[in-house]
Motif scaffolding. Structure first.
Motif, PDB file in Angstrom:
ATOM      1  N   ASP A  93      -5.545  -3.346 -21.322  1.00 33.45           N
ATOM      2  CA  ASP A  93      -4.780  -4.740 -19.790  1.00 33.45           C
ATOM      3  C   ASP A  93      -4.779  -4.484 -18.501  1.00 33.45           C
ATOM      4  O   ASP A  93      -4.762  -4.612 -17.745  1.00 33.45           O
ATOM      5  CB  ASP A  93      -3.116  -5.158 -20.154  1.00 33.45           C
ATOM      6  N   LEU A  94      -5.124  -2.875 -18.458  1.00 36.45           N
ATOM      7  CA  LEU A  94      -6.008  -2.455 -17.124  1.00 36.45           C
ATOM      8  C   LEU A  94      -7.079  -2.763 -17.249  1.00 36.45           C
ATOM      9  O   LEU A  94      -7.095  -3.760 -15.875  1.00 36.45           O
ATOM     10  CB  LEU A  94      -5.774  -1.627 -17.288  1.00 36.45           C
ATOM     11  N   PHE A  95      -8.133  -3.229 -17.463  1.00 33.06           N
ATOM     12  CA  PHE A  95      -9.497  -3.660 -17.143  1.00 33.06           C
ATOM     13  C   PHE A  95      -9.374  -4.802 -16.055  1.00 33.06           C
ATOM     14  O   PHE A  95      -9.912  -4.679 -14.563  1.00 33.06           O
ATOM     15  CB  PHE A  95     -10.456  -3.594 -18.022  1.00 33.06           C
ATOM     16  N   GLY A 148       0.658  -1.208   0.068  1.00 32.97           N
ATOM     17  CA  GLY A 148       0.548   0.090  -0.044  1.00 32.97           C
ATOM     18  C   GLY A 148       1.250   1.719  -0.249  1.00 32.97           C
ATOM     19  O   GLY A 148       0.632   1.950  -1.289  1.00 32.97           O
ATOM     20  N   LEU A 149       2.277   0.960   1.131  1.00 29.20           N
ATOM     21  CA  LEU A 149       2.905   2.570   0.752  1.00 29.20           C
ATOM     22  C   LEU A 149       3.663   2.743  -0.519  1.00 29.20           C
ATOM     23  O   LEU A 149       3.665   4.189  -0.875  1.00 29.20           O
ATOM     24  CB  LEU A 149       3.926   2.197   2.256  1.00 29.20           C
ATOM     25  N   THR A 150       4.290   1.183  -0.760  1.00 26.05           N
ATOM     26  CA  THR A 150       4.967   0.998  -2.027  1.00 26.05           C
ATOM     27  C   THR A 150       3.544   2.433  -3.522  1.00 26.05           C
ATOM     28  O   THR A 150       4.061   3.053  -3.841  1.00 26.05           O
ATOM     29  CB  THR A 150       5.510   0.195  -2.889  1.00 26.05           C
ATOM     30  N   ALA A 151       2.719   1.720  -3.453  1.00 27.87           N
ATOM     31  CA  ALA A 151       1.792   2.239  -4.109  1.00 27.87           C
ATOM     32  C   ALA A 151       0.946   3.683  -4.278  1.00 27.87           C
ATOM     33  O   ALA A 151       1.122   4.436  -4.995  1.00 27.87           O
ATOM     34  CB  ALA A 151       0.045   1.346  -4.458  1.00 27.87           C
ATOM     35  N   ALA A 161       0.453  -3.258  -8.814  1.00 25.77           N
ATOM     36  CA  ALA A 161       1.239  -4.024 -10.514  1.00 25.77           C
ATOM     37  C   ALA A 161       0.322  -3.418 -11.561  1.00 25.77           C
ATOM     38  O   ALA A 161       0.822  -3.080 -12.487  1.00 25.77           O
ATOM     39  CB  ALA A 161       0.277  -4.995 -11.154  1.00 25.77           C
ATOM     40  N   GLY A 162      -0.865  -2.368 -11.811  1.00 23.95           N
ATOM     41  CA  GLY A 162      -1.775  -1.434 -12.514  1.00 23.95           C
ATOM     42  C   GLY A 162      -0.529  -0.393 -12.270  1.00 23.95           C
ATOM     43  O   GLY A 162      -0.243   0.430 -13.277  1.00 23.95           O
ATOM     44  N   LEU A 163      -0.637  -0.074 -11.304  1.00 27.05           N
ATOM     45  CA  LEU A 163       0.360   1.229 -11.301  1.00 27.05           C
ATOM     46  C   LEU A 163       1.823   1.509 -11.690  1.00 27.05           C
ATOM     47  O   LEU A 163       2.508   2.004 -12.122  1.00 27.05           O
ATOM     48  CB  LEU A 163       0.680   1.769  -9.468  1.00 27.05           C
ATOM     49  N   GLY A 221      -7.768   7.799 -14.418  1.00 27.05           N
ATOM     50  CA  GLY A 221      -8.147   8.194 -12.990  1.00 27.05           C
ATOM     51  C   GLY A 221      -8.450   7.180 -11.634  1.00 27.05           C
ATOM     52  O   GLY A 221      -8.092   7.811 -10.590  1.00 27.05           O
ATOM     53  N   PHE A 222      -8.913   5.718 -11.983  1.00 24.44           N
ATOM     54  CA  PHE A 222      -9.233   5.356 -11.101  1.00 24.44           C
ATOM     55  C   PHE A 222      -8.098   4.745 -10.293  1.00 24.44           C
ATOM     56  O   PHE A 222      -7.764   4.890  -9.187  1.00 24.44           O
ATOM     57  CB  PHE A 222      -9.790   4.024 -11.971  1.00 24.44           C
ATOM     58  N   LEU A 223      -6.439   4.297 -11.006  1.00 27.50           N
ATOM     59  CA  LEU A 223      -5.481   3.769 -10.861  1.00 27.50           C
ATOM     60  C   LEU A 223      -4.776   5.195  -9.271  1.00 27.50           C
ATOM     61  O   LEU A 223      -4.583   5.023  -8.449  1.00 27.50           O
ATOM     62  CB  LEU A 223      -4.608   3.498 -11.415  1.00 27.50           C
TER      63      LEU A 223
END
Length: 327
Positions: free
Chosen positions: A205-207, A56-59, A251-253, A73-75
């Motif tokens: 590849d994000l959804f 969480g902190l890394t994200a 992973a998405g970020l 915007g979601f990410l």
């Protein structure tokens, strides 16, 4: 200088390799965390929560430092919310039954902190689903609201003592706690429905990452609604679902905060180089046609060397020998 198109292919291959290594590493970590259950549930819980806290902190760090490059915007909203969520989860981990950090505290305190963390997490996911297809918002208010909410929730539990009880000895989970979990699942289901209806606005590849992450949060909340033993199997399953949810957002970020901007940069450079090369060729062809049409003579001076390049026509005029060129 032309950018070889193989660079973008290399970046994609490097990313795929990192994904494979990342999945292998996470699988190994989850296996170790599960194995720790054989020693004690407190050890398992601590490792599971600490893994989620680190992720969480890394994200949060990735989302903040790449906020100008992330197009989703979601990410961005979820990533910026994960930092304060990790802060509350750290307090939940320290307050867990058997840790001994808060003497005299029973299972109510960690359960209150769990609900506080989920209020912030689910709130972030719902807000992110509303701006999933937009990037036209300032990130600073998101961080301010998230940190302010974290501070208010912690104050309500530790200082003001106004946060409702979530666990009572002898009766277990309180109606408030169970009701909040059902409310979370309802809100998450609505957010998931909105994400599905707007899936065409996500990168292909994000959804799947986003959808699976939110679905795992729903599974997580279902487990924590039904469990009756803080050391039981449903509690364990809920923490594994939480690990999966956090990792998918991370992973998405990484993909769209780091790898994708690099790919877009090299792709745009390739397109620009191709356009410039095409323009130069056409200009050369037009110049040659113009010179031939008027019977003129052209010459070229290479400023990096003393050589002067003459066309055959110019050489003939000057009665000197020149190196033919296509000018």
């Amino acid at each position: 200088m032309l950018i070889d198109s193989s660079i973008t292919t290399g970046l994609q291959q490097a990313h795929d390799s990192r994904v494979d290594h990342g999945l292998a590493m996470v699988t190994a970590i989850v296996a170790i965390i599960l194995a720790s259950r054989l020693h004690s549930y407190v050890l398992f819980h601590s490792l599971a929560e600490l893994f989620s806290i680190v992720v969480g902190l890394t994200a949060f760090s990735i989302a903040w430092n790449t906020r100008h490059h992330i197009e989703s915007g979601f990410l961005l909203v979820v990533g910026l919310t994960f930092g304060p969520v990790a802060g509350i989860d750290l307090m939940h981990t320290l307050a867990y039954k058997g840790m001994g950090v808060f003497p005299g505290a029973d299972a109510n305190l960690p359960t209150q902190l769990w609900i506080a963390g989920r209020i912030l997490e689910v709130g972030g996911i719902v807000a992110a689903s509303l701006v999933a297809d937009s990037r036209r918002f300032s990130t600073r208010p998101v961080v301010v609201v998230a940190i302010g909410s974290m501070s208010a929730l912690l104050a309500a539990i530790f200082w003001w003592d106004v946060f409702p009880d979530c666990w009572r000895a002898g009766s277990g989970l309180t109606p408030f706690k169970v009701g909040m979990e059902y409310a979370f699942m309802t809100l998450l289901s609505l957010a998931l429905f909105r994400l599905w209806t707007h899936r065409h606005r996500f990168a292909p590849d994000l959804f799947p990452l986003v959808f699976a992450s939110v679905a795992l949060v729903i599974v997580e909340e279902a487990c924590f609604t039904l469990y009756t033993d803080v050391y039981g199997a449903l509690n364990l399953a809920g923490h594994i679902a939480k690990i999966g949810s956090f990792y998918l957002i991370y992973a998405g970020l990484v993909r769209f905060g780091f790898a994708r901007p690099q790919e877009l940069l090299y792709r745009r450079l390739n397109q620009l180089n191709a356009r410039l090369a095409d323009d130069a060729l056409r200009s050369n062809e037009r110049a040659s046609l113009a010179v031939a049409a008027v019977g003129g003579a052209a010459w070229e001076w290479d400023m990096l060397s003393p050589a002067i390049v003459l066309t055959p026509r110019h050489a003939e005029w000057l009665r000197t020998s020149g190196t033919p060129s296509s000018a």
